[in-house]
Scaffold this motif. Structure first.
Motif, PDB file in Angstrom:
ATOM      1  N   TYR A  54      50.951  44.146  42.234  1.00  0.00           N
ATOM      2  CA  TYR A  54      49.703  43.714  41.605  1.00  0.00           C
ATOM      3  C   TYR A  54      49.249  44.706  40.540  1.00  0.00           C
ATOM      4  O   TYR A  54      48.899  44.313  39.418  1.00  0.00           O
ATOM      5  CB  TYR A  54      48.613  43.554  42.667  1.00  0.00           C
ATOM      6  N   THR A 113      51.063  44.590  37.276  1.00  0.00           N
ATOM      7  CA  THR A 113      50.792  43.467  36.373  1.00  0.00           C
ATOM      8  C   THR A 113      49.645  43.788  35.421  1.00  0.00           C
ATOM      9  O   THR A 113      49.256  42.940  34.616  1.00  0.00           O
ATOM     10  CB  THR A 113      50.445  42.190  37.151  1.00  0.00           C
ATOM     11  N   PRO A 162      46.176  44.422  35.843  1.00  0.00           N
ATOM     12  CA  PRO A 162      44.965  43.598  35.922  1.00  0.00           C
ATOM     13  C   PRO A 162      43.853  44.204  35.079  1.00  0.00           C
ATOM     14  O   PRO A 162      43.912  45.383  34.724  1.00  0.00           O
ATOM     15  CB  PRO A 162      44.618  43.652  37.420  1.00  0.00           C
ATOM     16  N   SER A 169      49.598  34.152  44.594  1.00  0.00           N
ATOM     17  CA  SER A 169      50.364  33.962  43.371  1.00  0.00           C
ATOM     18  C   SER A 169      51.531  34.941  43.314  1.00  0.00           C
ATOM     19  O   SER A 169      51.347  36.149  43.464  1.00  0.00           O
ATOM     20  CB  SER A 169      49.464  34.163  42.152  1.00  0.00           C
ATOM     21  N   SER A 183      53.217  35.719  40.735  1.00  0.00           N
ATOM     22  CA  SER A 183      53.080  36.570  39.552  1.00  0.00           C
ATOM     23  C   SER A 183      52.153  37.751  39.823  1.00  0.00           C
ATOM     24  O   SER A 183      52.313  38.827  39.240  1.00  0.00           O
ATOM     25  CB  SER A 183      52.542  35.757  38.368  1.00  0.00           C
ATOM     26  N   ASP A 184      51.192  37.586  40.732  1.00  0.00           N
ATOM     27  CA  ASP A 184      50.266  38.674  41.061  1.00  0.00           C
ATOM     28  C   ASP A 184      50.815  39.621  42.116  1.00  0.00           C
ATOM     29  O   ASP A 184      50.665  40.847  42.004  1.00  0.00           O
ATOM     30  CB  ASP A 184      48.933  38.105  41.560  1.00  0.00           C
ATOM     31  N   VAL A 207      39.905  40.563  44.701  1.00  0.00           N
ATOM     32  CA  VAL A 207      40.649  39.934  43.608  1.00  0.00           C
ATOM     33  C   VAL A 207      40.119  38.528  43.382  1.00  0.00           C
ATOM     34  O   VAL A 207      39.481  38.242  42.379  1.00  0.00           O
ATOM     35  CB  VAL A 207      42.164  39.927  43.907  1.00  0.00           C
TER      36      VAL A 207
END
Length: 319
Positions: free
Chosen positions: A16, A19, A21, A52, A54-55, A94
């Motif tokens: 996470y 990525t 954020p 997710s 992707s997360d 999140v």
């Protein structure tokens, strides 16, 4: 009962943070949840949590649960029992009841499950302004802030108690510093600055990517106000630059030559390491000894254990 909660941890939390954020996830929104409550108690509740890939990466997602929790037998989740209270402000909300452990807590967890060299690299990444792509070992997106402040992390791990990986994290914290801008800068820093017992050359810690103001008389000629060396030993007036493959581009080579001219006009000696310099043990050692001489540092001979540690460090960092 309220909505169920998941507390994402370990490698899924690292995914996470890699990525990149938005910063507001960290900025003032951490929740002071010391005990884990509201974990899913059924398959249906677990399925209601939107995880997710992707997360958080591929299933199963690493999650923390209290020791007395009713664990859900779900292919989506990998449970890690958290027996002690979490440190203050250890969780970041999140979305949809999902929380992720803070970068500092994640780093301690990585120390518990990864090798020393990997823990150093992950620590420097979180203290730096780059992130490895979650699915590769290559640099991903850049950011203009660090997730973890090295000095604050050292204070945290000295005060925290009863966490797996904490003893190793305290050792790792001693050698972390802020500001690395790429994975290769991190590798070069670790090779130079880790103590000999870990395979490094035990150099004094440099400043990484810090701003140097260009003298007024040179600003007009160079058409810029500041320059940021990759590594800076300010008192010794020494700069180290790492030039990756993209530096072979003719336009980038011209910019590199300008940077070197700026440093030299300010009285700094510049050492430039290219990728093949780092990957060749003999060439690297020769260049490091030249750098040490300029810094006034004595490189002590290695004993058998330290020699093995150096080979192991190079193998793990440069594989």
């Amino acid at each position: 009962m309220g909505e169920p909660r998941l507390y994402v941890s370990h490698d899924s939390a690292l995914h996470y943070w890699r990525t990149n954020p938005p910063h507001y996830v960290l900025d003032g929104l951490r929740q002071n949840i010391r005990k884990l409550q509201g974990c899913p108690t059924s398959i249906d509740e677990a399925r209601s949590m939107v995880l997710s890939e992707s997360d958080f990466g591929p299933w199963p997602v690493d999650v923390l649960v209290p020791p007395n929790a009713q664990r859900v037998d779900s292919p989506r989740l990998k449970h890690h029992v958290q027996t002690a209270k979490l440190p203050p402000h250890a969780l970041c909300p999140v979305y949809g009841g999902i929380h992720v452990v803070s970068p500092e807590v994640c780093l301690v967890q990585m120390c518990a499950t990864h090798s020393m060299a990997e823990a150093f690299e992950i620590g420097m990444e979180l203290c730096g302004t780059y992130a490895l792509r979650p699915d590769t070992i290559e640099d991903g997106a850049k950011r203009d802030y660090e997730f973890v402040d090295a000095a604050r992390f050292r204070r945290h791990v000295e005060s925290w108690e009863r966490m797996r990986g904490l003893a190793k994290a305290r050792d790792v914290a001693n050698y972390l510093t802020n500001g690395s801008a790429s994975a290769m800068e991190t590798k070069l820093y670790l090779l130079l600055c880790l103590p000999q017992k870990y395979g490094g050359y035990n150099f004094a810690r440099p400043e990484l990517n810090t701003s140097l103001e260009i003298p007024f008389t040179a600003k007009e000629a160079f058409r810029q106000n500041i320059v940021k060396p990759d590594m800076l030993w300010r008192k010794a007036r020494v700069v180290v630059e790492y030039d990756g493959a993209y530096h072979d581009d003719p336009h980038q080579a011209m910019r590199d030559a300008l940077r070197k001219s700026i440093f030299e006009s300010m009285g700094y000696t510049v050492f430039t390491f290219k990728r093949w310099h780092v990957y060749s043990p003999l060439v690297f050692d020769e260049m490091v000894r030249a750098l040490a001489k300029r810094l006034g540092k004595r490189i002590r001979p290695l004993n058998a254990k330290q020699s093995f540690a150096r080979d192991a460090l190079r193998e793990q960092l440069l594989k």
